[in-house]
Write a protein that holds these residues in place. Structure first.
Motif, short mmCIF file in Angstrom:
data_model
loop_
_atom_site.label_atom_id
_atom_site.label_comp_id
_atom_site.label_asym_id
_atom_site.label_seq_id
_atom_site.Cartn_x
_atom_site.Cartn_y
_atom_site.Cartn_z
N ASP A 112 25.72 -16.31 31.07
CA ASP A 112 25.64 -16.24 32.51
C ASP A 112 25.15 -14.85 32.99
O ASP A 112 25.34 -14.22 34.20
CB ASP A 112 27.04 -16.34 33.21
N LYS A 113 24.39 -14.11 32.17
CA LYS A 113 23.81 -12.88 32.33
C LYS A 113 22.46 -12.91 32.80
O LYS A 113 21.83 -13.96 32.26
CB LYS A 113 23.88 -11.97 31.26
N PRO A 114 21.79 -12.44 33.70
CA PRO A 114 20.22 -12.48 34.01
C PRO A 114 19.48 -12.12 32.73
O PRO A 114 19.79 -11.22 31.95
CB PRO A 114 20.08 -11.30 35.10
N VAL A 115 18.72 -13.25 32.45
CA VAL A 115 17.67 -13.12 31.37
C VAL A 115 16.27 -13.10 31.67
O VAL A 115 16.02 -13.86 32.53
CB VAL A 115 17.95 -14.32 30.06
N VAL A 116 15.38 -12.21 31.08
CA VAL A 116 13.91 -12.13 31.34
C VAL A 116 13.39 -12.48 30.22
O VAL A 116 13.46 -11.80 29.17
CB VAL A 116 13.71 -10.84 32.08
N LEU A 117 12.44 -13.56 30.14
CA LEU A 117 11.80 -13.94 28.86
C LEU A 117 10.58 -13.32 28.70
O LEU A 117 9.65 -13.45 29.65
CB LEU A 117 11.96 -15.53 29.06
N ALA A 118 10.57 -12.61 27.70
CA ALA A 118 9.03 -11.85 27.68
C ALA A 118 8.34 -12.50 26.34
O ALA A 118 9.02 -12.11 25.20
CB ALA A 118 9.27 -10.32 27.17
N ALA A 119 7.23 -13.15 26.60
CA ALA A 119 6.48 -13.63 25.55
C ALA A 119 5.25 -12.74 24.94
O ALA A 119 4.49 -12.50 25.69
CB ALA A 119 5.72 -14.89 26.16
N ASN A 120 5.80 -12.12 24.06
CA ASN A 120 5.05 -11.14 23.38
C ASN A 120 3.66 -11.30 22.67
O ASN A 120 3.65 -12.64 22.07
CB ASN A 120 6.06 -10.17 22.64
N LYS A 121 2.85 -10.47 22.35
CA LYS A 121 1.75 -10.66 21.42
C LYS A 121 0.73 -11.57 22.10
O LYS A 121 -0.05 -12.23 21.34
CB LYS A 121 1.90 -11.16 20.26
N VAL A 122 0.51 -11.69 23.39
CA VAL A 122 -0.48 -12.46 24.03
C VAL A 122 -1.95 -11.55 24.08
O VAL A 122 -1.92 -10.25 24.34
CB VAL A 122 -0.03 -12.53 25.58
#
Length: 442
Positions: A112-122
């Protein structure tokens, strides 16, 4: 209190690259001072005037839960999630979604913590939307495409991170309460000092380093004054941290310093000043806190009439960036001089909140610059046109000058020394901000 942002993910997805990008390139590192470490598990950073603590974690794998390493990595993930206010979950767009990614996402959703999804190596951001479609299955919202190695789109990532910061909890609602953080390396006597100050066994005392895992707050009163005493977990060098839980007790200690008004920095009289002492003290110095150097276990030292002076000299040499901090020699075990600590705490808190009238400040500045004219370079002399105090805790002074490049560190030190002679500021750092201003406006 600064929020904590943790970077998590499986191995080789670019977590450390992103950590270094945010801490060293994308955002401003909070001011460093001599004697302050730069090789931390964490960095104090700032984005859009929001300061926070960024923490890095090892790669998380779930391949074989029967191995000690896998269990340890799982524990690390749980601890990182537990301590963070916001989590950056990094995935690698060069490889397909893995079972480790899915299990980490499941762990994050349950927190239940805020999560920011970072899609790396684009590499191609114009096609990123279609390529990132599969990551929606993680159930963590829209993935943000980034290239940590090139710094691409990391600004959007940080915007999303700070948008999830918790609101101010109003912890400082009562300005009359002085919050005291007791910090130092493990086993220097922090819990013993807390117990002696409180006069009762409210904190477990043990000779095992790292016994105190969490910061423990205790409210008390003395002579009509209110205090909150924060006992913190001992901090160790990165290479000495054997239990993952201790890594996050360090972060808890940083939070305790952030919440404090005055820091009692405990030193071990038997061991002297260590590199780790410098790093811990440096964090409080960077934070602008009132600081008292407390040398504990003084009862165990064989003394002559010069022993205290020698130790005092060593402190000033090793902690050169904290010449302003008063020193006390105590024994938490026997109670020697402990009864004098709160008087010094009151004094340091008062000094840290001291204000100087603008007219008085500028009058003295004219006198000081007359006695010792500002430096010049190639015929171009520094002129201090105007000064004002912009804040307290710590006392912060803004000097408007004709050319900030001409303000040599030695002249800045000269001005700080005279500020201290005139107004004290004992036990408190001083911040000096140099800004350019046209002479015609003076």
């Amino acid at each position: 209190m600064k929020p904590i942002v943790a970077i998590v993910g499986r191995p080789n997805v670019g977590k450390s690259t992103l950590f270094n990008r945010i801490a060293g390139g994308l955002v401003a590192i909070v001011e460093n001072h001599p004697g302050v470490t730069r090789d931390r598990l964490y960095r104090e950073v700032e984005w859009l005037e929001k300061k926070f603590i960024l923490t890095d974690t090892g790669g998380i794998e779930f391949k074989d839960v029967s191995t000690p390493l896998s269990v340890q990595m799982r524990r690390q993930a749980e601890l990182a999630i537990e301590e963070a206010d916001v989590i950056i979950f990094v995935v690698d767009t060069h490889s397909a979604l893995t079972q480790d990614d899915i299990q980490i996402a499941r762990l994050l959703r349950s927190s239940d913590k805020p999560v920011v999804l970072a899609a790396n190596k684009v590499e191609n951001f114009s096609k990123a939307e279609a390529e990132l479609f599969e990551y929606y299955v993680l159930g963590l919202g829209e993935p943000i495409p980034i290239s940590a190695v090139h710094g691409m789109n990391t600004g959007d990532l940080m915007d999303a991170v700070i948008a999830n910061f918790p609101q101010d909890d109003g912890e400082d609602a009562n300005p009359d309460v002085i919050k005291i953080a007791v910090i130092g390396r493990p086993n220097v006597g922090k819990s013993s000092l807390v117990n002696t100050l409180l006069g009762e066994e409210r904190v477990i005392v043990s000779s095992i380093p790292g016994t105190t895992r969490d910061a423990i707050d205790t409210s008390f009163e003395q002579d009509g004054k209110s205090y909150i005493l924060i006992d913190t977990a001992g901090m160790r060098r990165k290479g000495r941290i054997e239990e993952l839980v201790e890594q996050y007790s360090v972060v808890r200690s940083l939070r305790a310093v952030d919440r404090s008004d005055v820091v009692l920095m405990l030193l071990d009289a038997e061991e002297g000043i260590t590199e780790q002492d410098k790093k811990i003290a440096g964090y409080a110095h960077e934070g602008g806190k009132g600081i008292i150097l407390v040398v504990n276990k003084w009862d165990l030292i064989e003394k002559d009439d010069k022993t205290m002076n020698r130790f005092e000299k060593d402190i000033r040499e090793e902690l050169g960036f904290m010449q302003y901090a008063p020193t006390m020699f105590i024994s938490a075990k026997t109670g020697q001089r402990v009864n004098k600590i709160l008087d010094l705490v009151d004094f340091a808190a008062e000094q840290n909140a001291t204000r100087v009238a603008t007219a008085t400040l500028n009058s003295l500045l004219r006198e000081w610059t007359h006695l010792n004219p500002p430096p010049s370079h190639k015929g171009h002399r520094l002129k201090i046109l105007y000064a004002t105090q912009s804040g307290v805790k710590p006392p912060t002074f803004v000097l408007f000058v004709n050319d900030p490049e001409l303000m040599h560190f030695s002249y800045r030190r000269y001005l700080e020394n005279h500020l201290r002679k005139a107004f004290g500021f004992e036990g408190s750092p001083i911040r000096m901000v140099i800004r350019q201003r046209d002479e015609e406006k003076d």
